[in-house]
Motif scaffolding. Structure first.
Motif, PDB file in Angstrom:
ATOM      1  N   LEU A 106      35.304  90.496  -0.360  1.00  0.00           N
ATOM      2  CA  LEU A 106      35.479  89.705  -1.573  1.00  0.00           C
ATOM      3  C   LEU A 106      35.024  90.583  -2.732  1.00  0.00           C
ATOM      4  O   LEU A 106      33.835  90.860  -2.883  1.00  0.00           O
ATOM      5  CB  LEU A 106      34.650  88.424  -1.529  1.00  0.00           C
ATOM      6  N   TRP A 107      35.957  91.076  -3.485  1.00  0.00           N
ATOM      7  CA  TRP A 107      35.684  91.987  -4.589  1.00  0.00           C
ATOM      8  C   TRP A 107      34.857  93.169  -4.089  1.00  0.00           C
ATOM      9  O   TRP A 107      35.302  93.918  -3.256  1.00  0.00           O
ATOM     10  CB  TRP A 107      35.008  91.232  -5.720  1.00  0.00           C
ATOM     11  N   PHE A 108      33.630  93.316  -4.559  1.00  0.00           N
ATOM     12  CA  PHE A 108      32.807  94.469  -4.191  1.00  0.00           C
ATOM     13  C   PHE A 108      32.122  94.288  -2.840  1.00  0.00           C
ATOM     14  O   PHE A 108      31.560  95.240  -2.306  1.00  0.00           O
ATOM     15  CB  PHE A 108      31.738  94.711  -5.271  1.00  0.00           C
ATOM     16  N   PHE A 109      32.110  93.059  -2.302  1.00  0.00           N
ATOM     17  CA  PHE A 109      31.405  92.798  -1.048  1.00  0.00           C
ATOM     18  C   PHE A 109      32.356  93.021   0.122  1.00  0.00           C
ATOM     19  O   PHE A 109      33.429  92.420   0.184  1.00  0.00           O
ATOM     20  CB  PHE A 109      30.865  91.368  -1.024  1.00  0.00           C
ATOM     21  N   HIS A 110      31.974  93.893   1.044  1.00  0.00           N
ATOM     22  CA  HIS A 110      32.856  94.307   2.137  1.00  0.00           C
ATOM     23  C   HIS A 110      32.003  94.546   3.373  1.00  0.00           C
ATOM     24  O   HIS A 110      30.980  95.231   3.308  1.00  0.00           O
ATOM     25  CB  HIS A 110      33.586  95.589   1.717  1.00  0.00           C
ATOM     26  N   PHE A 111      32.396  93.985   4.512  1.00  0.00           N
ATOM     27  CA  PHE A 111      31.674  94.302   5.740  1.00  0.00           C
ATOM     28  C   PHE A 111      32.617  94.283   6.939  1.00  0.00           C
ATOM     29  O   PHE A 111      33.590  93.528   6.977  1.00  0.00           O
ATOM     30  CB  PHE A 111      30.493  93.342   5.967  1.00  0.00           C
ATOM     31  N   PRO A 112      32.343  95.152   7.924  1.00  0.00           N
ATOM     32  CA  PRO A 112      33.199  95.243   9.111  1.00  0.00           C
ATOM     33  C   PRO A 112      32.952  94.093  10.068  1.00  0.00           C
ATOM     34  O   PRO A 112      31.875  93.493  10.085  1.00  0.00           O
ATOM     35  CB  PRO A 112      32.785  96.582   9.737  1.00  0.00           C
ATOM     36  N   ILE A 113      33.960  93.787  10.874  1.00  0.00           N
ATOM     37  CA  ILE A 113      33.853  92.765  11.917  1.00  0.00           C
ATOM     38  C   ILE A 113      34.294  93.389  13.232  1.00  0.00           C
ATOM     39  O   ILE A 113      35.372  93.992  13.318  1.00  0.00           O
ATOM     40  CB  ILE A 113      34.717  91.539  11.594  1.00  0.00           C
ATOM     41  N   ASP A 114      33.469  93.272  14.239  1.00  0.00           N
ATOM     42  CA  ASP A 114      33.769  93.826  15.557  1.00  0.00           C
ATOM     43  C   ASP A 114      33.285  92.816  16.593  1.00  0.00           C
ATOM     44  O   ASP A 114      32.083  92.652  16.790  1.00  0.00           O
ATOM     45  CB  ASP A 114      33.070  95.174  15.736  1.00  0.00           C
ATOM     46  N   VAL A 115      34.219  92.108  17.239  1.00  0.00           N
ATOM     47  CA  VAL A 115      33.841  91.010  18.123  1.00  0.00           C
ATOM     48  C   VAL A 115      34.671  91.026  19.417  1.00  0.00           C
ATOM     49  O   VAL A 115      35.746  91.610  19.480  1.00  0.00           O
ATOM     50  CB  VAL A 115      34.037  89.639  17.436  1.00  0.00           C
ATOM     51  N   THR A 116      34.122  90.367  20.405  1.00  0.00           N
ATOM     52  CA  THR A 116      34.855  90.020  21.617  1.00  0.00           C
ATOM     53  C   THR A 116      34.836  88.503  21.720  1.00  0.00           C
ATOM     54  O   THR A 116      33.758  87.888  21.660  1.00  0.00           O
ATOM     55  CB  THR A 116      34.214  90.637  22.869  1.00  0.00           C
ATOM     56  N   VAL A 117      36.010  87.896  21.848  1.00  0.00           N
ATOM     57  CA  VAL A 117      36.097  86.433  21.866  1.00  0.00           C
ATOM     58  C   VAL A 117      36.760  85.952  23.147  1.00  0.00           C
ATOM     59  O   VAL A 117      37.539  86.672  23.779  1.00  0.00           O
ATOM     60  CB  VAL A 117      36.881  85.896  20.647  1.00  0.00           C
ATOM     61  N   GLU A 118      36.417  84.729  23.508  1.00  0.00           N
ATOM     62  CA  GLU A 118      37.068  84.062  24.632  1.00  0.00           C
ATOM     63  C   GLU A 118      38.017  83.009  24.082  1.00  0.00           C
ATOM     64  O   GLU A 118      37.633  82.201  23.244  1.00  0.00           O
ATOM     65  CB  GLU A 118      36.037  83.405  25.541  1.00  0.00           C
ATOM     66  N   VAL A 119      39.238  83.042  24.552  1.00  0.00           N
ATOM     67  CA  VAL A 119      40.270  82.116  24.093  1.00  0.00           C
ATOM     68  C   VAL A 119      40.674  81.213  25.248  1.00  0.00           C
ATOM     69  O   VAL A 119      40.992  81.696  26.344  1.00  0.00           O
ATOM     70  CB  VAL A 119      41.505  82.885  23.575  1.00  0.00           C
ATOM     71  N   THR A 120      40.646  79.916  25.022  1.00  0.00           N
ATOM     72  CA  THR A 120      41.100  78.954  26.022  1.00  0.00           C
ATOM     73  C   THR A 120      42.355  78.282  25.502  1.00  0.00           C
ATOM     74  O   THR A 120      42.336  77.648  24.448  1.00  0.00           O
ATOM     75  CB  THR A 120      40.018  77.895  26.307  1.00  0.00           C
TER      76      THR A 120
END
Length: 211
Positions: A106-120
């Motif tokens: 969001l504008w100047f705010f930036h962060f990475p996302i690295d996840v493992t998810v379970e999908v049902t």
């Protein structure tokens, strides 16, 4: 210090944060205007450091096509904004494990996302998602598909996300609203693109032969 510089710096930072908030509000309004034909709507509510986001729209496409796009896990990164990788790791019946990475900003705010998810999967009606591991504190949600008429469906996403990094409270809601909306609309655009490609071309009118 008495030269007033700290106050100027503080005022400058506050101005940037307020502009970010106003810019995101404008984005949400524009998204509703642009997608009014699809009855697009988004709501976001903060609960402590977590944010609950619900988005909805209507889609005119065959149910099988909608379902196949939602569950095309290995190709999500090709059409979901902010997603760099999505890979199906394991599947056991209706339960799948998926590794995903990307970023939120969001504008100047930036962060990475690295996840493992379970999908049902609940075929042709719902998909539940929950976090197994990664750099988010919390991620849980679900897609729902509801029939309105022949080849016309309501598609909803509702979920709760808690970032793994500190986000200023008054920015967290706008941050999640913006990024979830963009990702949801990326999915909708891909469904509509595939639906358009699946429509057979109109037959050509026979040429008039001069007599």
């Amino acid at each position: 210090m008495t030269d007033g510089k700290p106050h100027l710096v503080a005022a400058w930072i506050l101005s940037i944060l307020l502009l970010a908030h106003m810019g995101t509000a404008s984005y949400a309004h524009a998204a509703n205007e642009t997608n009014a034909r699809n009855q697009f709507s988004v709501e976001a509510t903060r609960y402590g450091t977590a944010v609950q986001v619900s988005v909805r729209t209507t889609i005119k496409a065959p149910l099988a096509l909608i379902w196949n796009t939602l569950t095309d896990y290995d190709h999500l990164a090709q059409f979901i904004p902010g997603m760099k990788k999505s890979r199906l790791v394991e599947r056991q019946g209706k339960v799948a494990v998926i590794e995903q990475s990307g970023y939120a900003y969001l504008w100047f705010f930036h962060f990475p996302i690295d996840v493992t998810v379970e999908v049902t999967e609940h075929p042709s009606s719902a998909i539940q998602v929950r976090l197994l591991k990664g750099n988010l504190k919390r991620l849980e949600g679900h897609y729902e598909i509801e029939k309105i008429a022949d080849d016309l469906y309501a598609l909803r996403w509702s979920g709760t996300i808690e970032p793994g990094v500190a986000v200023p409270g008054f920015l967290a809601t706008d941050l999640m609203r913006k990024n979830i909306s963009e990702q949801f609309l990326g999915m909708v655009d891909e469904i509509e693109r595939r639906a358009a490609l699946a429509i057979p071309a109109s037959p050509l009118e026979p040429e008039t032969i001069p007599r």
